[in-house]
Design a protein around this motif. Sequence first.
Motif, PDB file in Angstrom:
ATOM      1  N   TYR A 182      10.428 -10.354  -8.014  1.00 58.08           N
ATOM      2  CA  TYR A 182      11.131  -9.716  -9.126  1.00 58.08           C
ATOM      3  C   TYR A 182      10.295  -8.538  -9.614  1.00 58.08           C
ATOM      4  O   TYR A 182       9.149  -8.713 -10.048  1.00 58.08           O
ATOM      5  N   GLU A 183      10.874  -7.353  -9.511  1.00 57.81           N
ATOM      6  CA  GLU A 183      10.153  -6.148  -9.912  1.00 57.81           C
ATOM      7  C   GLU A 183      11.043  -5.284 -10.806  1.00 57.81           C
ATOM      8  O   GLU A 183      11.873  -4.516 -10.301  1.00 57.81           O
ATOM      9  N   PRO A 184      10.886  -5.407 -12.119  1.00 52.46           N
ATOM     10  CA  PRO A 184      11.657  -4.527 -12.999  1.00 52.46           C
ATOM     11  C   PRO A 184      11.273  -3.080 -12.696  1.00 52.46           C
ATOM     12  O   PRO A 184      10.086  -2.735 -12.755  1.00 52.46           O
ATOM     13  N   ILE A 235       7.367  -0.357 -12.535  1.00 52.71           N
ATOM     14  CA  ILE A 235       6.688  -0.072 -11.263  1.00 52.71           C
ATOM     15  C   ILE A 235       6.014   1.286 -11.304  1.00 52.71           C
ATOM     16  O   ILE A 235       6.677   2.311 -11.481  1.00 52.71           O
ATOM     17  N   GLY A 236       4.696   1.262 -11.165  1.00 54.00           N
ATOM     18  CA  GLY A 236       3.920   2.503 -11.110  1.00 54.00           C
ATOM     19  C   GLY A 236       3.938   3.278 -12.404  1.00 54.00           C
ATOM     20  O   GLY A 236       3.551   4.448 -12.442  1.00 54.00           O
ATOM     21  N   THR A 237       4.370   2.654 -13.491  1.00 52.57           N
ATOM     22  CA  THR A 237       4.513   3.370 -14.754  1.00 52.57           C
ATOM     23  C   THR A 237       3.421   3.007 -15.742  1.00 52.57           C
ATOM     24  O   THR A 237       3.268   3.657 -16.766  1.00 52.57           O
ATOM     25  N   TRP A 244       0.827  -1.226   0.000  1.00 54.71           N
ATOM     26  CA  TRP A 244       0.000   0.000   0.000  1.00 54.71           C
ATOM     27  C   TRP A 244       0.851   1.262   0.000  1.00 54.71           C
ATOM     28  O   TRP A 244       0.317   2.364  -0.111  1.00 54.71           O
ATOM     29  N   LYS A 245       2.141   1.144   0.190  1.00 58.37           N
ATOM     30  CA  LYS A 245       3.047   2.301   0.208  1.00 58.37           C
ATOM     31  C   LYS A 245       2.518   3.373   1.176  1.00 58.37           C
ATOM     32  O   LYS A 245       1.910   3.040   2.176  1.00 58.37           O
ATOM     33  N   MET A 246       2.760   4.655   0.879  1.00 58.84           N
ATOM     34  CA  MET A 246       2.325   5.706   1.819  1.00 58.84           C
ATOM     35  C   MET A 246       0.912   6.179   1.435  1.00 58.84           C
ATOM     36  O   MET A 246       0.697   7.339   1.064  1.00 58.84           O
ATOM     37  N   GLY A 271       4.974  -5.105 -10.947  1.00 58.19           N
ATOM     38  CA  GLY A 271       5.174  -4.040 -11.937  1.00 58.19           C
ATOM     39  C   GLY A 271       3.910  -3.856 -12.747  1.00 58.19           C
ATOM     40  O   GLY A 271       3.688  -4.563 -13.724  1.00 58.19           O
ATOM     41  N   SER A 272       3.051  -2.923 -12.262  1.00 55.51           N
ATOM     42  CA  SER A 272       1.824  -2.568 -12.989  1.00 55.51           C
ATOM     43  C   SER A 272       0.919  -3.764 -13.287  1.00 55.51           C
ATOM     44  O   SER A 272       0.317  -3.821 -14.359  1.00 55.51           O
ATOM     45  N   VAL A 273       0.839  -4.698 -12.331  1.00 56.36           N
ATOM     46  CA  VAL A 273      -0.122  -5.794 -12.503  1.00 56.36           C
ATOM     47  C   VAL A 273      -1.523  -5.256 -12.231  1.00 56.36           C
ATOM     48  O   VAL A 273      -1.750  -4.531 -11.262  1.00 56.36           O
TER      49      VAL A 273
HETATM   50  C1  PEP Z   1       5.349  -2.089  -6.358  1.00 55.65           C
HETATM   51  O1  PEP Z   1       5.595  -0.963  -5.971  1.00 55.65           O
HETATM   52  O2  PEP Z   1       5.815  -3.069  -5.753  1.00 55.65           O
HETATM   53  C2  PEP Z   1       4.525  -2.249  -7.547  1.00 55.65           C
HETATM   54  C3  PEP Z   1       4.551  -3.389  -8.181  1.00 55.65           C
HETATM   55  O3  PEP Z   1       3.786  -1.154  -7.924  1.00 55.65           O
HETATM   56  P1  PEP Z   1       2.747  -1.055  -9.152  1.00 55.65           P
HETATM   57  O4  PEP Z   1       1.901  -2.323  -9.104  1.00 55.65           O
HETATM   58  O5  PEP Z   1       1.956   0.156  -8.895  1.00 55.65           O
HETATM   59  O6  PEP Z   1       3.568  -1.000 -10.391  1.00 55.65           O
END
Ligand code: PEP
Length: 250
Positions: free
Chosen positions: A166-168, A172-174, A10-12, A212-214
């Motif tokens: 694994y998070e390229p 992420i968030g893009t 959930w981050k901040m 990554g943007s799932v």
């Molecule tokens: C993350 O921050 O771990 C992430 C995968 O974010 P998002 O799903 O928004 O790309």
Amino acid sequence: MRTKIVAGNWKMNKNAEQTEDLINELIDKLPTDTDVKVVIAPTFVNLASAVDHTEFTKIRVAAQNMHQAEGGAFTGEISADMLKSIGVNTVILGHSERRAYFHETDALIANKVETALKHEMTIIFCFGEELKDRSTNSHFNIVEGQLRDGIFNLPESAWSNIILAYEPVWAIGTGETASPEQAQEMHEFIRETVRKQYGSQVADDVSILYGGSVKPDNAKEIFSKPDVDGGLIGGAALNANDFVGIVNAM
Ligand code: PEP
């Protein structure tokens, strides 16, 4: 036999009331008969209430970070013991935002991993290459280096407490997602790298999550790949329907 896992970072985001509301919605909407392990990681101040609210559910609560020291003069930090004392047994370590914005190095993350293991916590260990690494074709080397410097010093016995994510970074968030084929290619590489270091038992048992943007509409295809055992979800974890859609895609 490895576990299927969908974890929401959930981050901040979400204050106390919003945290409670989202958890209530998840409890209502998540399937009760699933074999997918569901984890949520609200922010530190809402962890205790999240643990209380999920007590009689299948949702497990994780922290997004912790400090490597046992305690002491580290203003603003949170220790493993503090997390354990409120019933949080899982921690995300090495997230790319921690690496980029808070300058966490592989060595520091390795230190945190060691402390978390001392407290018998489960670790969601995040790693992944940046866009420049992929464009120079060094993504496999980078990922192997992060594994080597972050967790390959661990004894084999520690691996039952390790979940890999694994998070390229470029995804992420893009809104950019690795294609299911790119995800599978890297997950297979990761599993084979673990196999070389620790043998088949560890490699076949470790869950490797993709992050990554799932979203609900791309999750099924990514999760259908043989070496993808689930997802670490950022943005889409903040909406109950999206998150439940992703769990249902697993
Ligand atoms: C993350 O921050 O771990 C992430 C995968 O974010 P998002 O799903 O928004 O790309």
